[in-house]
Scaffold this active site. Structure first.
Site, PDB file in Angstrom:
ATOM      1  N   ARG A  58       0.850  -1.186   0.000  1.00 59.66           N
ATOM      2  CA  ARG A  58       0.000   0.000   0.000  1.00 59.66           C
ATOM      3  C   ARG A  58       0.884   1.234   0.000  1.00 59.66           C
ATOM      4  O   ARG A  58       1.751   1.378   0.885  1.00 59.66           O
ATOM      5  CB  ARG A  58      -0.908   0.007   1.242  1.00 59.66           C
ATOM      6  CG  ARG A  58      -1.612   1.326   1.528  1.00 59.66           C
ATOM      7  CD  ARG A  58      -2.743   1.604   0.592  1.00 59.66           C
ATOM      8  NE  ARG A  58      -3.388   2.898   0.869  1.00 59.66           N
ATOM      9  CZ  ARG A  58      -4.230   3.499   0.045  1.00 59.66           C
ATOM     10  NH1 ARG A  58      -4.560   2.932  -1.102  1.00 59.66           N
ATOM     11  NH2 ARG A  58      -4.770   4.652   0.360  1.00 59.66           N
ATOM     12  N   GLN A  79      -8.708   3.747   5.231  1.00 57.67           N
ATOM     13  CA  GLN A  79      -7.846   3.041   4.286  1.00 57.67           C
ATOM     14  C   GLN A  79      -6.538   2.610   4.939  1.00 57.67           C
ATOM     15  O   GLN A  79      -6.042   1.508   4.676  1.00 57.67           O
ATOM     16  CB  GLN A  79      -7.548   3.925   3.066  1.00 57.67           C
ATOM     17  CG  GLN A  79      -8.691   4.028   2.090  1.00 57.67           C
ATOM     18  CD  GLN A  79      -8.274   4.739   0.812  1.00 57.67           C
ATOM     19  OE1 GLN A  79      -7.372   5.585   0.813  1.00 57.67           O
ATOM     20  NE2 GLN A  79      -8.926   4.420  -0.281  1.00 57.67           N
ATOM     21  N   GLU A 130       1.538  15.143   2.296  1.00 54.47           N
ATOM     22  CA  GLU A 130       0.277  15.650   2.843  1.00 54.47           C
ATOM     23  C   GLU A 130      -0.517  16.415   1.793  1.00 54.47           C
ATOM     24  O   GLU A 130       0.035  17.206   1.019  1.00 54.47           O
ATOM     25  CB  GLU A 130       0.589  16.562   4.036  1.00 54.47           C
ATOM     26  CG  GLU A 130      -0.604  17.216   4.678  1.00 54.47           C
ATOM     27  CD  GLU A 130      -1.422  16.254   5.525  1.00 54.47           C
ATOM     28  OE1 GLU A 130      -2.633  16.149   5.272  1.00 54.47           O
ATOM     29  OE2 GLU A 130      -0.846  15.620   6.433  1.00 54.47           O
ATOM     30  N   GLY A 131      -1.820  16.159   1.752  1.00 56.00           N
ATOM     31  CA  GLY A 131      -2.699  16.928   0.871  1.00 56.00           C
ATOM     32  C   GLY A 131      -2.407  16.733  -0.602  1.00 56.00           C
ATOM     33  O   GLY A 131      -2.444  17.684  -1.380  1.00 56.00           O
ATOM     34  N   THR A 168     -12.574  18.924  -4.476  1.00 53.46           N
ATOM     35  CA  THR A 168     -11.193  18.900  -3.987  1.00 53.46           C
ATOM     36  C   THR A 168     -10.182  19.319  -5.049  1.00 53.46           C
ATOM     37  O   THR A 168      -9.178  19.967  -4.751  1.00 53.46           O
ATOM     38  CB  THR A 168     -10.857  17.505  -3.432  1.00 53.46           C
ATOM     39  OG1 THR A 168      -9.514  17.482  -2.961  1.00 53.46           O
ATOM     40  CG2 THR A 168     -11.030  16.405  -4.466  1.00 53.46           C
ATOM     41  N   ASP A 172      -2.844  17.161  -8.221  1.00 52.90           N
ATOM     42  CA  ASP A 172      -2.194  16.059  -7.505  1.00 52.90           C
ATOM     43  C   ASP A 172      -0.702  16.144  -7.797  1.00 52.90           C
ATOM     44  O   ASP A 172      -0.259  15.844  -8.901  1.00 52.90           O
ATOM     45  CB  ASP A 172      -2.762  14.718  -7.956  1.00 52.90           C
ATOM     46  CG  ASP A 172      -2.335  13.560  -7.057  1.00 52.90           C
ATOM     47  OD1 ASP A 172      -1.308  13.693  -6.364  1.00 52.90           O
ATOM     48  OD2 ASP A 172      -3.014  12.518  -7.053  1.00 52.90           O
ATOM     49  N   ARG A 178       1.658  14.460  -6.195  1.00 54.85           N
ATOM     50  CA  ARG A 178       2.389  13.310  -5.664  1.00 54.85           C
ATOM     51  C   ARG A 178       3.215  12.616  -6.745  1.00 54.85           C
ATOM     52  O   ARG A 178       2.774  12.465  -7.879  1.00 54.85           O
ATOM     53  CB  ARG A 178       1.424  12.303  -5.038  1.00 54.85           C
ATOM     54  CG  ARG A 178       0.782  12.804  -3.770  1.00 54.85           C
ATOM     55  CD  ARG A 178      -0.252  11.840  -3.254  1.00 54.85           C
ATOM     56  NE  ARG A 178      -1.373  11.707  -4.164  1.00 54.85           N
ATOM     57  CZ  ARG A 178      -2.426  10.927  -3.935  1.00 54.85           C
ATOM     58  NH1 ARG A 178      -2.472  10.185  -2.831  1.00 54.85           N
ATOM     59  NH2 ARG A 178      -3.420  10.870  -4.798  1.00 54.85           N
ATOM     60  N   THR A 230      -4.863  -0.558  -3.928  1.00 49.25           N
ATOM     61  CA  THR A 230      -5.191   0.812  -4.308  1.00 49.25           C
ATOM     62  C   THR A 230      -6.442   0.851  -5.168  1.00 49.25           C
ATOM     63  O   THR A 230      -6.810  -0.147  -5.804  1.00 49.25           O
ATOM     64  CB  THR A 230      -4.033   1.465  -5.088  1.00 49.25           C
ATOM     65  OG1 THR A 230      -4.292   2.864  -5.258  1.00 49.25           O
ATOM     66  CG2 THR A 230      -3.844   0.819  -6.453  1.00 49.25           C
TER      67      THR A 230
END
Length: 239
Positions: free
Chosen positions: A88, A109, A130-131, A152, A164, A166, A187
């Site tokens: 994960r 999750q 984060e976020g 969001t 996003d 990430r 996921t």
């Protein structure tokens, strides 16, 4: 929509500085995976973890050297040895993971992943993103915009930030440092599989997470389905 965005953004502070992302090499010119510098295991520490089964289960927290960004990411190894571990990739969510916020599904999750991995054997990769990579203060500012009608992703854009941010290069480095070149991935997010594969970690199969819907996060979950093709079946609901 622009009028809605302008109205919603009133009285919201300017975006805070975004945490630095990774320095990632370009993908291979032959279309193959990007070549990442190798990371190495720095320390391995035994910690008992409460996964909701009554007695804490044994686990190992692993830290790393040589990651391509400056954050303190960790891996948590649980369960029996598994040649193709269940993995994960969990991005930090202070509000959900620690305080139990019902505005997202991050806390449930995380707990589900620890239980499932503990049963079959694998790794929880805990990423300090984060976020969706924008940082805690910006995430809370985005919450304020969501209260004024944005979803969001619209809220991030209104703050002048990416939807996003990430990047899972460090996750690929960490898994390879642990000796894993092939994984089963827990996921609902297709981008995680795509990025891991692009960084040279094979994904044998994807295991869907549960659906942790409640009256406070339904719009958030729907936005993930519509905007980023998460494989959430909102007609289902985990116990």
């Amino acid at each position: 929509m622009n009028q809605l965005r302008d109205h919603a953004a009133r009285d919201v502070p300017a975006a805070a500085s975004v945490p630095p992302g990774p320095t990632v090499p370009s993908a291979a010119t032959n279309g193959g995976p990007a070549t990442l510098p190798p990371a190495s295991v720095r320390t391995t520490v035994r910690i008992p973890i409460d996964v909701g089964s009554g007695e804490p289960v044994p686990a190992q927290a692993v830290t790393f050297s040589g990651l391509v960004d400056p954050h303190e990411h960790i891996a948590v190894r649980l369960g029996p040895d598994n040649p193709v571990p269940l993995v994960r990739l969990h991005s930090e969510c202070l509000t959900g993971d620690v305080f139990g916020s019902a505005r997202c599904d991050c806390g449930p999750q995380l707990r589900e992943a620890l239980r499932h991995i503990g049963e079959v054997g694998g790794v929880l990769v805990y990423l300090r993103q984060e976020g969706r990579g924008i940082g805690l203060y910006n995430k809370l500012d985005a919450y304020l915009l969501q209260e004024r009608g944005m979803d969001t992703f619209e809220a991030n854009r209104a703050l002048g930030l990416g939807e996003d941010l990430r990047d899972y290069a460090v996750a690929a480095q960490m898994l390879r440092a642990l000796g894993h070149s092939e994984v089963d991935l827990l996921t609902n997010n297709p981008d995680k599989r795509s990025q891991l594969t692009g960084y040279g970690v094979a994904v044998r199969r994807t295991v869907r997470t549960g659906v942790f819907a409640n009256p406070h996060n339904t719009a958030y979950l729907m936005a993930k389905v519509v905007q980023t093709s998460h494989s959430l079946r909102l007609e289902e609901k985990s116990a």
